[in-house]
Design a protein around this motif. Sequence first.
Motif, short mmCIF file in Angstrom:
data_model
loop_
_atom_site.label_atom_id
_atom_site.label_comp_id
_atom_site.label_asym_id
_atom_site.label_seq_id
_atom_site.Cartn_x
_atom_site.Cartn_y
_atom_site.Cartn_z
N THR A 44 -49.23 1.80 -6.20
CA THR A 44 -49.74 1.89 -4.82
C THR A 44 -51.00 2.73 -4.78
N LEU A 45 -51.00 3.85 -5.52
CA LEU A 45 -52.20 4.69 -5.58
C LEU A 45 -53.36 3.92 -6.20
N MET A 46 -53.09 3.16 -7.25
CA MET A 46 -54.12 2.35 -7.89
C MET A 46 -54.71 1.34 -6.90
N ASN A 47 -53.83 0.69 -6.12
CA ASN A 47 -54.29 -0.29 -5.14
C ASN A 47 -55.12 0.35 -4.03
N CYS A 48 -54.78 1.60 -3.68
CA CYS A 48 -55.57 2.32 -2.68
C CYS A 48 -56.97 2.64 -3.22
N ILE A 49 -57.06 3.01 -4.50
CA ILE A 49 -58.36 3.28 -5.11
C ILE A 49 -59.21 2.01 -5.13
N ALA A 50 -58.55 0.88 -5.45
CA ALA A 50 -59.26 -0.39 -5.54
C ALA A 50 -59.62 -0.95 -4.17
N GLY A 51 -58.95 -0.47 -3.12
CA GLY A 51 -59.20 -1.00 -1.78
C GLY A 51 -58.28 -2.15 -1.42
N LEU A 52 -57.29 -2.44 -2.28
CA LEU A 52 -56.34 -3.52 -2.00
C LEU A 52 -55.29 -3.08 -0.99
N GLU A 53 -55.11 -1.77 -0.83
CA GLU A 53 -54.25 -1.20 0.21
C GLU A 53 -55.07 -0.20 1.02
N GLU A 54 -54.89 -0.19 2.31
CA GLU A 54 -55.57 0.76 3.19
C GLU A 54 -54.77 2.06 3.21
N VAL A 55 -55.42 3.19 2.98
CA VAL A 55 -54.69 4.47 2.99
C VAL A 55 -54.31 4.83 4.42
N THR A 56 -53.17 5.53 4.57
CA THR A 56 -52.73 5.97 5.90
C THR A 56 -53.55 7.18 6.35
N SER A 57 -53.80 8.10 5.40
CA SER A 57 -54.67 9.24 5.67
C SER A 57 -55.20 9.78 4.35
N GLY A 58 -56.18 10.67 4.42
CA GLY A 58 -56.79 11.21 3.22
C GLY A 58 -58.11 10.51 2.93
N GLN A 59 -58.71 10.88 1.79
CA GLN A 59 -60.05 10.38 1.47
C GLN A 59 -60.17 10.08 -0.02
N ILE A 60 -60.92 9.02 -0.34
CA ILE A 60 -61.24 8.66 -1.73
C ILE A 60 -62.76 8.61 -1.85
N ARG A 61 -63.30 9.33 -2.86
CA ARG A 61 -64.75 9.40 -3.03
C ARG A 61 -65.12 9.06 -4.48
N ILE A 62 -66.19 8.29 -4.62
CA ILE A 62 -66.78 8.04 -5.94
C ILE A 62 -68.17 8.68 -5.92
N ASP A 63 -68.40 9.63 -6.83
CA ASP A 63 -69.68 10.35 -6.87
C ASP A 63 -70.05 10.90 -5.49
N ASP A 64 -69.06 11.52 -4.82
CA ASP A 64 -69.25 12.12 -3.48
C ASP A 64 -69.58 11.11 -2.39
N HIS A 65 -69.44 9.82 -2.68
CA HIS A 65 -69.64 8.79 -1.67
C HIS A 65 -68.27 8.33 -1.16
N ASP A 66 -68.03 8.49 0.11
CA ASP A 66 -66.73 8.16 0.71
C ASP A 66 -66.53 6.63 0.70
N ILE A 67 -65.51 6.18 -0.06
CA ILE A 67 -65.22 4.74 -0.12
C ILE A 67 -63.87 4.42 0.51
N THR A 68 -63.28 5.37 1.23
CA THR A 68 -61.92 5.22 1.76
C THR A 68 -61.73 3.91 2.50
N HIS A 69 -62.72 3.52 3.30
CA HIS A 69 -62.59 2.31 4.12
C HIS A 69 -63.61 1.24 3.74
N VAL A 70 -64.17 1.35 2.53
CA VAL A 70 -65.13 0.37 2.03
C VAL A 70 -64.37 -0.85 1.50
N MET A 71 -64.91 -2.04 1.69
CA MET A 71 -64.29 -3.26 1.19
C MET A 71 -64.19 -3.22 -0.34
#
Length: 369
Positions: A44-71
């Motif tokens: 589930t965590l892997m799918n959240c990183i990939a964007g296949l699952e939408e996180v309920t709360s929290g933040q995911i960043r790649i190189d300080d770029h917020d991708i939490t809600h990016v396609m």
Amino acid sequence: MASLIIDNVKKSFGSTDILKGISMDIQDGEFIILVGPSGCGKSTLMNCIAGLEEVTSGQIRIDDHDITHVMPKDRDIAMVFQSYALYPNMNVYKNIAFGLEIRKLPKDEIDAEVQRVAKLLQIEHLLKRKPGQLSGGQRQRVAMGRALARHPKIYLFDEPLSNLDAKLRVEMRTEIKKLHQRLGTTIVYVTHDQIEAMTLANRIAVMKDGHVQQFGTPQEVYDNPANLFVAGFMGSPAMNFIEVDVVEHQGTPCVALEVSGTLHHLPIPEQEQTIRQRVGERVILGIRPEQITHVVPYAEDQPNMVKFDGKVDVVEPTGADTLVLVNMNGQEVNCRVHPTEAVPPGDTMTFLMNMGKAVFFDIKTENRI
């Protein structure tokens, strides 16, 4: 290559909480493995990183770029699935080239990239075959090739070796390790196989029930587990757990251990000051099987070594080593010895136990003391 920050990520499906506040700071070029039993939340965590699952709360960043809600298509992440997910009607060349064609790269660039990846993975001779004509290991290489051709910032591997037989798993594990050493890419890899985790990772995140129990190097997790779960999950065979009383013997704090009817007082290492202050309490002694072995003359006189005799109950040859089971404090304890040193079941053998490698856990909380 890129860094990946997972900041207090939670994921719920209805009223069921799957991820319960996961935080990890993954450095550029690291090989991180998420390990844990089925249902712990690693996929589930892997799918959240990939964007296949939408996180309920929290933040995911790649190189300080917020991708939490990016396609998913805009995250610059490549994923290798357990099922490989190859297109059955396309040959290997087309499977690898497909993502590049979608991005409308020039034909000569696509061809150069496919040839580069095929050479890297040693599948040049398979480019005209279709997935149905390939073995499991070959399909796995093609799936990896399709991911590698994209030059993404981060690679995600979701149990890519679980469909392979034991021998092929070992071979492909080595190939993945070599690949990471050559490319220096950031990889997040999911597995339930702790041997895979120990051999591949720079750092391991041990997960249980939606929480990260410990996040550290393979050696840290193996030698200094944070709790009973981590200690029991990592290592094959698992760490021995023996309930012992902390007592005072001849003016020194120690732990009482009865082996085959004889009581022994084992020294508590100087660094375990907290245990030395628990005289009169019962704790769990954790020790790896390789730290209880046959007598080795050069090791006998080293600090924290204890020698005792024990009756062998069971003998389990494993090839390079032999496991012998001995009763200690009413529990069966695994000891790892050289095959030539093992004695038949029912016979008594002299053992050397390294208390310097022992760890202690609280009986109630199961946390490391």
